[in-house]
Design an enzyme around this catalytic site. Sequence first.
Site, PDB file in Angstrom:
ATOM      1  N   GLU A 226       0.569  -1.172   0.039  1.00  0.00           N
ATOM      2  CA  GLU A 226       0.279  -0.541  -0.027  1.00  0.00           C
ATOM      3  C   GLU A 226       0.949   0.994   0.668  1.00  0.00           C
ATOM      4  O   GLU A 226       1.283   2.610  -0.506  1.00  0.00           O
ATOM      5  CB  GLU A 226      -0.858   0.013   0.978  1.00  0.00           C
ATOM      6  CG  GLU A 226      -2.177   1.281   0.836  1.00  0.00           C
ATOM      7  CD  GLU A 226      -2.872   0.901   2.406  1.00  0.00           C
ATOM      8  OE1 GLU A 226      -3.385  -0.116   3.141  1.00  0.00           O
ATOM      9  OE2 GLU A 226      -3.371   2.455   2.642  1.00  0.00           O
ATOM     10  N   ARG A 304      -7.615   2.622  13.785  1.00  0.00           N
ATOM     11  CA  ARG A 304      -8.016   1.467  13.410  1.00  0.00           C
ATOM     12  C   ARG A 304      -8.412   0.048  14.711  1.00  0.00           C
ATOM     13  O   ARG A 304      -9.242  -0.125  14.108  1.00  0.00           O
ATOM     14  CB  ARG A 304      -8.337   0.938  11.546  1.00  0.00           C
ATOM     15  CG  ARG A 304      -9.288   0.048  10.927  1.00  0.00           C
ATOM     16  CD  ARG A 304      -9.497  -0.785   9.753  1.00  0.00           C
ATOM     17  NE  ARG A 304      -9.193  -0.201   8.886  1.00  0.00           N
ATOM     18  CZ  ARG A 304     -10.835  -0.206   8.803  1.00  0.00           C
ATOM     19  NH1 ARG A 304     -11.815  -0.811   8.955  1.00  0.00           N
ATOM     20  NH2 ARG A 304     -11.214   0.775   7.681  1.00  0.00           N
ATOM     21  N   GLU A 705     -10.952  -7.981   4.343  1.00  0.00           N
ATOM     22  CA  GLU A 705     -10.343  -8.352   5.272  1.00  0.00           C
ATOM     23  C   GLU A 705     -11.241  -8.572   6.538  1.00  0.00           C
ATOM     24  O   GLU A 705     -10.243  -9.687   6.421  1.00  0.00           O
ATOM     25  CB  GLU A 705      -9.399  -6.634   5.476  1.00  0.00           C
ATOM     26  CG  GLU A 705      -8.523  -5.932   4.451  1.00  0.00           C
ATOM     27  CD  GLU A 705      -8.411  -4.130   5.289  1.00  0.00           C
ATOM     28  OE1 GLU A 705      -9.787  -3.674   4.888  1.00  0.00           O
ATOM     29  OE2 GLU A 705      -7.711  -4.446   5.667  1.00  0.00           O
TER      30      GLU A 705
HETATM   31  N1  MTE Z   1      -6.077 -11.557  -0.973  1.00  0.00           N
HETATM   32  C1  MTE Z   1      -5.046 -11.634  -1.992  1.00  0.00           C
HETATM   33  N2  MTE Z   1      -5.042 -12.623  -2.929  1.00  0.00           N
HETATM   34  N3  MTE Z   1      -3.980 -10.838  -2.369  1.00  0.00           N
HETATM   35  C2  MTE Z   1      -4.292  -9.504  -2.197  1.00  0.00           C
HETATM   36  O1  MTE Z   1      -2.873  -9.400  -1.695  1.00  0.00           O
HETATM   37  N4  MTE Z   1      -5.133  -8.572  -0.325  1.00  0.00           N
HETATM   38  C3  MTE Z   1      -5.494  -8.122   0.904  1.00  0.00           C
HETATM   39  C4  MTE Z   1      -7.010  -8.940   0.265  1.00  0.00           C
HETATM   40  N5  MTE Z   1      -7.660  -9.829  -0.044  1.00  0.00           N
HETATM   41  C5  MTE Z   1      -5.323  -9.173  -0.937  1.00  0.00           C
HETATM   42  C6  MTE Z   1      -6.414 -10.340  -0.608  1.00  0.00           C
HETATM   43  C7  MTE Z   1      -6.389  -6.827   1.249  1.00  0.00           C
HETATM   44  S1  MTE Z   1      -5.073  -6.316   2.933  1.00  0.00           S
HETATM   45  C8  MTE Z   1      -7.482  -5.959   1.222  1.00  0.00           C
HETATM   46  S2  MTE Z   1      -7.505  -4.274   1.847  1.00  0.00           S
HETATM   47  C9  MTE Z   1      -8.514  -6.186   0.492  1.00  0.00           C
HETATM   48  O2  MTE Z   1      -7.746  -7.248  -0.103  1.00  0.00           O
HETATM   49  C10 MTE Z   1      -8.436  -5.326  -1.414  1.00  0.00           C
HETATM   50  O3  MTE Z   1      -8.721  -5.906  -2.222  1.00  0.00           O
HETATM   51  P1  MTE Z   1     -10.398  -5.049  -2.036  1.00  0.00           P
HETATM   52  O4  MTE Z   1     -11.187  -4.301  -1.448  1.00  0.00           O
HETATM   53  O5  MTE Z   1     -10.766  -5.366  -3.636  1.00  0.00           O
HETATM   54  O6  MTE Z   1     -10.780  -6.214  -0.771  1.00  0.00           O
HETATM   55  N1  HPA Z   2      -7.781   0.707   4.993  1.00  0.00           N
HETATM   56  C1  HPA Z   2      -6.786   0.653   4.614  1.00  0.00           C
HETATM   57  N2  HPA Z   2      -5.985   1.066   4.290  1.00  0.00           N
HETATM   58  C2  HPA Z   2      -5.940   2.502   4.371  1.00  0.00           C
HETATM   59  C3  HPA Z   2      -6.629   2.859   5.623  1.00  0.00           C
HETATM   60  C4  HPA Z   2      -7.868   1.961   6.184  1.00  0.00           C
HETATM   61  O1  HPA Z   2      -8.654   2.480   6.700  1.00  0.00           O
HETATM   62  N3  HPA Z   2      -6.584   3.913   5.884  1.00  0.00           N
HETATM   63  C5  HPA Z   2      -5.351   4.697   5.104  1.00  0.00           C
HETATM   64  N4  HPA Z   2      -5.139   3.129   4.112  1.00  0.00           N
HETATM   65 MO1  MOS Z   3      -4.821  -3.694   2.513  1.00  0.00          MO
HETATM   66  S1  MOS Z   3      -4.537  -3.912   4.548  1.00  0.00           S
HETATM   67  O1  MOS Z   3      -6.525  -2.400   3.376  1.00  0.00           O
HETATM   68  O2  MOS Z   3      -4.379  -3.414   1.705  1.00  0.00           O
END
Ligand code: MTE
Ligand code: HPA
Ligand code: MOS
Length: 752
Positions: A226, A304, A705
Site C-alpha cells: 500500500e 483502526r 479483510e
Molecule cells: N487477496 C489476495 N489474493 N491477495 C492480496 O494481496 N489483499 C487483501 C485482500 N485480499 C489481498 C487479498 C487486503 S489487505 C485487502 S485491503 C483487500 O484484499 C484489497 O482488495 P479489495 O479492496 O478489492 O478487497
Molecule cells: N484501511 C486500509 N488502508 C488504509 C486505510 C484504512 O482504513 N486508511 C489509509 N489506508
Molecule cells: Mo489492505 S491492509 O487495506 O491493503
Amino acid sequence: MKNIDSYTHVRGESIYLDDIPVVQGTLYAAVFDSPIAHGRIKAIDLSVAGSIKGVERIFTSSDIPGENQIGGIVPDEELFATTHVHFCGMPIVMVVAESEEIARLAVSKIKVDIEPLPIITDPREAWEKGELIIPPRTFKLGDTTSAWEKCDHVFEGRTETNGQEHLYIETQGAYALPLENGTIRIYSSTQGPTAVQRTAARVLGIPMHRLEVDTTRLGGGFGGKEDQATTWGIMCALATWHLKRPVKYSLHRMEDMRMTGKRHPYSADFKIGLSKDLKILAYEVTFYQNAGAAADLSPAVMERTLFHCTSSYFIPHVLATAYSCRTHLPPNTAFRGFGGPQGMFVIEAAIAKTANALGVPASDIQQQNLLRTGDEFPYGQKAESEANECWNKAIELYDLSRLRKEIDEHNSVNKQYKKGLALMPICFGISFTKTMMNQARSLVHVYTDGSVGVSTGAVEMGQGVNTKMLQVAASIFSIDPALVRINSTNTYRIANTSPSAASATADLNGRATEIACQEILKRLKKVAAEEFSAGEDEIEIKDNWVFAKSEKTTWEWKRLVFETYFRRISLSELAHYTPPGIHYDLKKEKGHPFAYHVYGTAIITVTIDCLRGTYDFDSVKVVHDFGNSMNEVIDIGQCEGGIVQGIGWMTIEEIVYDKEGRLRSNALSTYKVPDIYSVPKEITIHFLDTKKPNLAIFGSKAVGEPPLLYGIGAYFALRNAIKAFNPTVDIAYDAPMTPEKVLMNLYSKSNR
Ligand code: MTE
Ligand code: HPA
Ligand code: MOS
C-alpha cells in the site's frame, strides 16, 4: 463467473513485474541497507564497489534532486539515510549495474562505518521514553470511571500480539523507463500507483504529470504494497532520471523480508467489568503499537485499532487509548485488517479471562453482548447489525451443542490428544478511516466494434477485483463478458487514486464503473428509442440484443454502438464516485466513518498433540455476511485465504527480532507460514441470507479483510485445548501460540 485471471495464472501467462520484457540497455539496481538498527553514519567507502566492471553508478542521498523524504502521513522517513540509520534494513546506498549479479556483488563490497546508538525494539520502552510517532488518541463512550462500581465482576490483564510477514508471492519491485522530455514510466508492483507517482515526484522534484505509473497485477499485496512499494519505484525512477536508461529492481526474498515493515506488533492492557448476567458494562484498554522507525501508515492503523476495540460487542462504557510507539524496527505498515485484528484480539482475551475466572464458556459472554441494530459504537456510529443473525445461524446450522458434546467426549477418553473449540464473531467497518480517501474514478470506452475497455484505480492483487469490475460493466450493458476488458491501472488514465486497500476497492471503483456505464447506456438507449420510435424507458438491452417495447429488434449490441458513433455521440465516460453519508470529527472522535459493517461468526475446532505440542485445525465453520454476493466463488476464496492467513498470524508465524533489532526470522526456513498440510481439514462457509440494502457494489459487501479476523478464534480454541489437558495453567495472552508455546503451557505448573 470464474476469475478472469484463472486461465493465464494456470498457464503461467499472467504478467507480473518480473515478466515484463526488458528493453535493451536496462540496468539493474541493488541496495546496501543498514546492518545496524540505530547509529550515526561516520563514513561510506564506495571505492571497491565503484571499481567493479559493469557498475554504472552508485547513488546516495546526495544524488536526490528533490526531497529525500518518502513519509506518506508524517514526513519522517528518508529514502536513503543521510546522517543516521534508524533500523536494520534502512537503505543507505544504491548500486546500478549492467546485471543483477554485478549490482549485488558491488553492494557486498560497500563499507559503511556506523557508530552504534541505543536501540529500542519494545513499544512500552519507547512509550516510557516519550518516543511517539503522533500524539495519543482516545475513544470514549459513556463513563467508565463511574461504571466500575456497578460491575459484579472486574478483571484486568495484558496481551501481546506479534507482527506478521506479508509474504506476497511476488516480492517488491519496480521497473522505470525513460520517455521523452524527462518523462518516466514506472512499472510498479504497488497497491497505490498514485502513492508511487506522488512520492517519486517529490523525491525527483518534478511535477506528477511527468510520471506515469502502470500496474497490471500483483502477486499479492496484503497491505505490504500500500505504501512500501513506493521505495523501489522511486529508486528506479531516480536512477532513470540521472542515467536516462531503463532501471529495474526486483527484490530477493531475504532483501524483502529484511527491508520492509510488517504487521504491527501490539502490547495492550485491559480492564473489563461485567454484571451478574454477563453483560459487559465497562471496558478500558490501552494499546502500545510498535510502529517501527518511521510513521508510514501507523497513525491510520492505530486509528483502526481504536475503531475495532470493542469488536462485534456493544459496551456502554468504553475508554480506549492508543499510542504509536517509535522503535528501531523497519517501519511497520498496512496488513490485512489494518490494526483491527490487533484491537479485536484484546477484547477476546478479556472475555476469555473472564470466562475462565467465572467458569463459564466464553461463548456465553460473547453471545450476551453481541451488537444489535441501533447500538452505538464508541466512535458514535450506530450499528446496522447482523451479529446476532450470524451467530444464531452458526450455532444452529453447525449444531454447537453437538460439537461441544463430541469434544467433551473425546477429551474425557483421550490422554494424548485434546480438542478445543472457540467461537469468533467478527465486525469490520468498510471505508477508509480517512474519509477523504473514499473516492474513485472509472473510465469506460465502448469501441466501435462493440468491445469495451474499462480503466479504474483498482489494482488486481489476487482478490479478483478485475473480475468484479468486468461483471459490473457486462451486467450494466447486458453484454457477453468476453466483450469487456479491464486495462492495467495507470496514473495517466485514472488520476489521484486511493490505494487498493481497506477492502473497499470493488465498492469504490465498481460504483464509479457502474455510473460510467449507466451514462453511456443512456446515450445508447436514446439512439435506439429514436430508431424504433419508442420511449427511452421502453428500450432494453438484453444478452447483446436491443429490445424495444419488449420486442426483439433487428439491432444487435454492436449495431447499436456503431449507430451511436455514427451520430457523433460519445461512447466514452469518466465517472466519479464517493460514498454518501460518511464523515468523522477528529476533535470529538465521533462520526459515521464507515459506509457499512461486515459481520460473521466462525466456530473453530482444533486437536493438539499433548506429547509434541503440535496441532491440527479440524474445522472452521462460518456464517458470513456477504450482503448479496456478486461472485460467490471469488468471495469464498477470499474467506478461505483470509482464514488461513489469520490462523497463521495467531499460530505458527513468528517474527523474531533480536535485541539489536536484527530480523532473525529472515527467510522461509525460519519463518513458517501455513501450508497445505496445516490448513484446517474443513472450512465451511455459509452465506448469511440477507437482501437488505447497503452501499456496496450491487449489494455485494466487501470481503477482502474481514475473514482474517476469524483466525483470532484459532488462538482461543488452542487455549481451550491446552486447558483440557492442564486445567490450572495460567496461559499468557501472547500470540502467536506456536507449538513450542503449546508444549510449555501443557506442562507448566504455574497455577493461578
Ligand atoms: N487477496 C489476495 N489474493 N491477495 C492480496 O494481496 N489483499 C487483501 C485482500 N485480499 C489481498 C487479498 C487486503 S489487505 C485487502 S485491503 C483487500 O484484499 C484489497 O482488495 P479489495 O479492496 O478489492 O478487497
Ligand atoms: N484501511 C486500509 N488502508 C488504509 C486505510 C484504512 O482504513 N486508511 C489509509 N489506508
Ligand atoms: Mo489492505 S491492509 O487495506 O491493503
